[in-house]
Design an enzyme around this catalytic site. Structure first.
Site, mmCIF file in Angstrom:
data_model
loop_
_atom_site.group_PDB
_atom_site.id
_atom_site.type_symbol
_atom_site.label_atom_id
_atom_site.label_comp_id
_atom_site.label_asym_id
_atom_site.label_seq_id
_atom_site.Cartn_x
_atom_site.Cartn_y
_atom_site.Cartn_z
ATOM 1 N N TYR A 178 -13.975 -5.190 2.762
ATOM 2 C CA TYR A 178 -12.575 -5.560 2.506
ATOM 3 C C TYR A 178 -12.338 -6.918 3.152
ATOM 4 O O TYR A 178 -12.480 -7.084 4.362
ATOM 5 C CB TYR A 178 -11.593 -4.539 3.077
ATOM 6 N N TYR B 152 0.824 -1.214 0.000
ATOM 7 C CA TYR B 152 0.000 0.000 0.000
ATOM 8 C C TYR B 152 0.859 1.265 0.000
ATOM 9 O O TYR B 152 0.544 2.243 0.688
ATOM 10 C CB TYR B 152 -0.954 -0.001 1.204
ATOM 11 N N LYS C 281 -4.934 -12.173 11.907
ATOM 12 C CA LYS C 281 -4.492 -11.015 12.684
ATOM 13 C C LYS C 281 -4.172 -11.364 14.131
ATOM 14 O O LYS C 281 -3.107 -11.873 14.428
ATOM 15 C CB LYS C 281 -5.517 -9.890 12.571
ATOM 16 N N ASP D 116 -16.452 -13.063 8.592
ATOM 17 C CA ASP D 116 -15.039 -12.709 8.528
ATOM 18 C C ASP D 116 -14.652 -11.979 9.816
ATOM 19 O O ASP D 116 -14.854 -10.773 9.944
ATOM 20 C CB ASP D 116 -14.795 -11.833 7.295
#
Length: 426
Positions: free
Chosen positions: A142, A15, A263, A234
């Protein structure tokens, strides 16, 4: 050359527009909520290093458990073999999830956990002799950057170069009491062709920390259940305490068919992804026909070191001290949000658990490419605080080990930066 210069010579960062980007800050050490650069400057990691670091950096207990595992078994193929850390991690995780979650499939990050879930749902229909290939997802979603995960993410500048290569998705707004009837009509219209509904529960992170109510999502889930549409929840971001409860699922009245994790799974120590499934999903792949197998795998599936880190992180998460720390962050955020609301440059303050977000007022729409965030980012770095705005959306997702006093330091600096900030209209 120093470390930052050597980095620029060889590395391509995520990014990041490398032509215009400043040199990357060289971090040489982490401890608790702090990171230290090669010049000795200390930074508070107020975003948990992309939302992964639950218990702080270089946590000694997690390090100890990974080290012990490293001296016992570092890696073994997971096709036809197993090991104690993987079995124990699956056992421990499933005890915390909705009761219909019965099987664990390991991968290596959030994106691939989503890929696995999508393949499960599409092949579920295929194995049952049905053709269901369309997906239902939220606008601005996302779910990752691999092609399947990108396909079910909102169409944006991020996905534009690949637009013709992404599969068909029906996008809907997150549910509210005002739009629920409209959403019901869309779902009922397409129910026969929908393989699944994938969603980020309660908080759409990369979309700008957009939040929706648990009761509205529960109603939407009930409708999907009634129409035979599989549900993928998710929890890559929201899992492991981020919403104030262990999982966003703990707020919901309905149970998903499949769940995705990454994560915070390993406390931010090692990369790992997990996709869990109900027995109904699993049993659709049980057959004498080998072609009904789920053909998916990764070289490092259920890596013992990552499993050891996840087990240690989960043990820390369930300690009374950690649960109290999560509660403290939630209450402190709630109190600070009232102060934020009074600031003339701030609007749309919102909070779910340990996640606090707000927007800097500007004359253009909220956007990831809004330049105001860049100016704020630099000002926070100067003050020794790492925040990574999503355009003009600022947010806090601190590690659970942050103290009340350290939170006050962050809050005070936020107000000072807001006072200084010249709002850019772009």
């Amino acid at each position: 050359m120093n470390l930052s210069q050597r980095d620029r010579a060889v590395n391509w960062h995520p990014y990041t527009q490398m032509k215009t980007a400043e040199d990357a800050i060289a971090i040489v050490k982490g401890k608790g909520i702090y990171l230290f650069d090669d010049a000795g400057k200390q930074y508070i990691d107020a975003v948990s290093s992309w939302w992964v670091t639950l218990h702080g950096h270089a946590h000694p207990y997690i390090a100890q458990k990974v080290s012990e595992q490293l001296h016992t078994l570092e890696q073994v193929i997971f096709a036809g073999f197993t090991h104690e850390p993987a079995v124990r991690l699956s056992e421990n995780l499933l005890k915390l999830l909705p009761e219909n979650q019965k099987k664990v499939f390991y991968s290596d990050n959030g994106s691939t956990a989503v890929e696995v879930a999508l393949k499960m749902c599409i092949q579920f229909a295929y194995n049952m002799g049905k053709q269901k290939t369309k997906i239902l997802a939220f606008k601005h979603a996302y779910h990752g950057d691999t092609f399947g995960a990108m396909s079910v993410s909102g169409r944006s500048a991020w996905t534009q170069p690949f637009g013709e290569m992404l599969f068909e998705v029906i996008f809907i707004d997150p549910p509210t009491s005002e739009n629920i009837n409209e959403l019901k009509s869309i779902i009922q219209k397409h129910s026969e062709e929908l393989a699944c509904f994938i969603y980020e529960p309660l908080v759409q992170g990369a979309a700008g920390m957009l939040m929706h109510a648990s009761e509205d999502l529960s109603e939407l889930m009930r409708l999907c259940r009634a129409n035979g549409i599989l549900m993928i929840q998710d929890e890559v971001f929201t899992g492991f305490g981020r919403t104030g409860k262990l999982f966003a699922a703990d707020y919901l009245e309905e149970q998903p068919d499949i769940m995705c994790f990454s994560k915070g799974l390993t406390g931010g120590t090692m990369p790992m992804g997990i996709t869990t499934a109900s027995n109904r999903i699993f049993e659709a792949f049980l057959s004498e026909d080998r072609y009904k197998t789920l053909f998916h795998g990764h070289s490092f599936t259920a890596n013992p070191l990552a499993c050891a880190a996840a087990l240690a992180s989960m043990e820390l998460l369930l300690k009374k001290e950690t649960l109290c720390a999560i509660d403290l962050i939630c209450k402190k955020h709630q109190s600070f949000s009232e102060e934020l609301m009074q600031h003339p440059k701030v609007e749309h303050v919102r909070q779910t658990g340990t996640i606090l977000a707000w927007e800097i007022k500007n004359n253009t729409r909220t956007s990831y490419f809004n330049e105001t965030g860049k100016a704020a980012y630099r000002k926070f770095l100067e003050r020794g605080i790492i925040m990574r705005p999503l355009g003009n959306v600022l947010y806090l997702v601190p590690p659970y080990c942050i103290t009340s006093e350290e939170l006050d330091v962050v809050y005070r600096n936020i107000m000072e930066v807001l006072d200084e900030l010249e709002v850019l209209q772009s």
